[in-house]
Design an enzyme around this catalytic site. Structure first.
Site, PDB file in Angstrom:
ATOM      1  N   GLN A   1       0.877  -1.197   0.350  1.00 44.49           N
ATOM      2  CA  GLN A   1      -0.271   0.005   0.038  1.00 44.49           C
ATOM      3  C   GLN A   1       1.245   1.377  -0.055  1.00 44.49           C
ATOM      4  OE1 GLN A   1      -0.770  -2.665   2.082  1.00 44.49           O
ATOM      5  NE2 GLN A   1      -2.944  -2.839   2.595  1.00 44.49           N
TER       6      GLN A   1
ATOM      7  N   ASP B   1      -7.488   1.482  12.038  1.00 39.69           N
ATOM      8  CA  ASP B   1      -8.580  -0.165  11.400  1.00 39.69           C
ATOM      9  C   ASP B   1      -9.377   0.785  12.793  1.00 39.69           C
ATOM     10  OD1 ASP B   1      -6.486  -0.478   9.191  1.00 39.69           O
ATOM     11  OD2 ASP B   1      -8.288  -1.324   8.688  1.00 39.69           O
TER      12      ASP B   1
HETATM   13  O1  MRU Z   1      -5.632  -3.970   4.598  1.00 44.89           O
HETATM   14  P1  MRU Z   1      -5.808  -2.173   4.001  1.00 44.89           P
HETATM   15  O2  MRU Z   1      -4.892  -1.950   2.737  1.00 44.89           O
HETATM   16  O3  MRU Z   1      -7.513  -2.159   4.332  1.00 44.89           O
HETATM   17  O4  MRU Z   1      -5.199  -1.647   5.676  1.00 44.89           O
HETATM   18  C1  MRU Z   1      -5.093   0.025   5.216  1.00 44.89           C
HETATM   19  C2  MRU Z   1      -4.996   0.488   7.308  1.00 44.89           C
HETATM   20  O5  MRU Z   1      -4.464  -0.122   7.634  1.00 44.89           O
HETATM   21  C3  MRU Z   1      -4.709   1.799   6.541  1.00 44.89           C
HETATM   22  O6  MRU Z   1      -4.016   2.594   8.081  1.00 44.89           O
HETATM   23  C4  MRU Z   1      -5.944   2.599   7.682  1.00 44.89           C
HETATM   24  O7  MRU Z   1      -7.304   2.214   7.668  1.00 44.89           O
HETATM   25  C5  MRU Z   1      -6.158   3.674   7.948  1.00 44.89           C
HETATM   26  S1  MRU Z   1      -6.900   4.233   6.369  1.00 44.89           S
HETATM   27  C6  MRU Z   1      -8.164   5.720   6.984  1.00 44.89           C
END
Ligand code: MRU
Length: 350
Positions: free
Chosen positions: A197, A238
């Site tokens: 990401q 999250d």
């Molecule tokens: O697996 P993902 O890409 O959904 O994980 C996303 C994250 O861990 C982000 O840091 C979190 O959702 C915050 S997004 C503003």
């Protein structure tokens, strides 16, 4: 509305369907997929077409709108029962980001109070959830940027920007605001194995929005801090529990331990929709386990020795005592603990 250093929107309601920027293809291809059925939206969340806690919540809210349209067409007056299986499919898409359950709960409230035109009422609520998220991000951007001294190097993990939210971003929103205020010497981004990401999404967003970014392997972060190049680690969340423990992308905990060891400040940026006061601490947060081939391979190609097993938790929990500050749209919690989190939430409900 987009502005300088903020030009990307990943979730678009066209008037009759939902469009999602397919984040699996970035940065090579920028393609939107169209959705008119809630079950397909649930699958898209599961498959990471859209990801990031607030973005998952907003997407699910529009998924509920599609579910209602379908249930009204199929079952007429009995639509509130007919919608149930779609609501359950949306809720089962990913387990860790509490924004998903928060958004579905908010849409359920609208379902139960719906009047003569349920579709229009639910659509307005989903659009409010989207708009409020962007407004919250802007507010957090300024609260967070105020805490950053001029001349700071910043390190972020995962993607927390326009792609992960309704727009602007949480941690990346603070980075945008601090950069616009001229306070930032350097933005560093962990590549964020295994989904990359950081390398694929954060780097793409920052390049698009003309903010220079330097990528590093996740394992290089400790050395970067040892060299004194970073003053703040800034991440999203999250799920934040009642005592301030924070679940975020796998690798966040290691970054927090490294920050503490090197005297680097650690900031979590998240809207109050990410706070789950029903859980006492982080040990109760459900942590998503993802397929092993994400670790054993790369870009669809196996790279690990055949016969090796893999462990692939998608998130970890950073204990509150490693966090210097949690920034929300309702205010900032320094040195978070149970009492200070409670005070924030009580203030919000007054
Ligand atoms: O697996 P993902 O890409 O959904 O994980 C996303 C994250 O861990 C982000 O840091 C979190 O959702 C915050 S997004 C503003």
């Amino acid at each position: 509305m987009t502005t300088q250093h903020d030009t990307i929107r990943a979730i678009v309601w066209t008037g009759s369907e939902l469009q999602l920027l397919d984040q699996r293809l970035l940065p090579q291809r920028k393609e939107y997929l169209s959705f008119s059925r809630a079950a397909d939206v649930a699958q898209a969340i599961k498959d990471m077409v859209v990801r990031g806690a607030p973005a998952i919540g907003i997407t699910a809210a529009f998924g509920v709108v599609l579910a209602a349209r379908d249930a009204l067409a199929r079952s007429g007056a009995d639509w509130k029962n007919a919608i149930e299986s779609d609501l359950q499919a949306l809720a089962a898409s990913r387990p860790t980001a509490v924004n998903l359950f928060w958004a579905i709960k908010r849409m359920r409230l609208k379902i139960s109070s719906a009047g003569a035109d349920p579709y229009a009422e639910l659509l307005a609520e989903a659009q409010r959830i989207h708009d409020e998220d962007i407004a919250a991000n802007r507010r957090m951007g300024s609260y967070g940027a105020e805490l950053i001294a001029a001349g700071s190097g910043l390190l972020t993990h995962c993607n927390t920007g326009s792609l992960a939210t309704g727009g602007y971003g949480t941690a990346l929103g603070v980075i945008r605001s601090a950069y616009a205020a001229g306070k930032v010497t350097h933005v560093f981004a962990d590549e964020t194995r295994p989904w990359l990401q950081g390398a694929r999404l954060t780097a793409w967003e920052l390049v698009q929005d003309q903010i220079p970014v330097t990528l590093l392997a996740d394992s290089a972060a400790g050395y970067l801090m040892q060299q004194g190049k970073v003053q703040w680690v800034i991440v999203g969340a999250d799920r934040i529990t009642a005592n301030g423990d924070t679940a975020n992308k796998i690798g966040t905990y290691s970054a927090a331990v490294n920050a503490k060891h090197h005297g680097v400040k650690f900031m979590v940026v998240a809207p109050t929709s990410t706070i789950d006061m029903s859980l006492a601490d982080g040990s109760a947060i459900p942590i998503e386990q993802r397929p092993k081939d994400e670790v054993l391979g790369f870009g669809g190609q196996t790279v690990a020795a055949s016969g090796a097993d893999a462990w692939n938790p998608s998130f970890d929990v950073t204990p509150a005592d490693l966090i210097d500050v949690i920034v929300t749209e309702k205010g900032v919690v320094q040195n978070p603990n149970r009492d200070r989190m409670h005070a924030l939430i009580t203030r919000c409900s007054q």
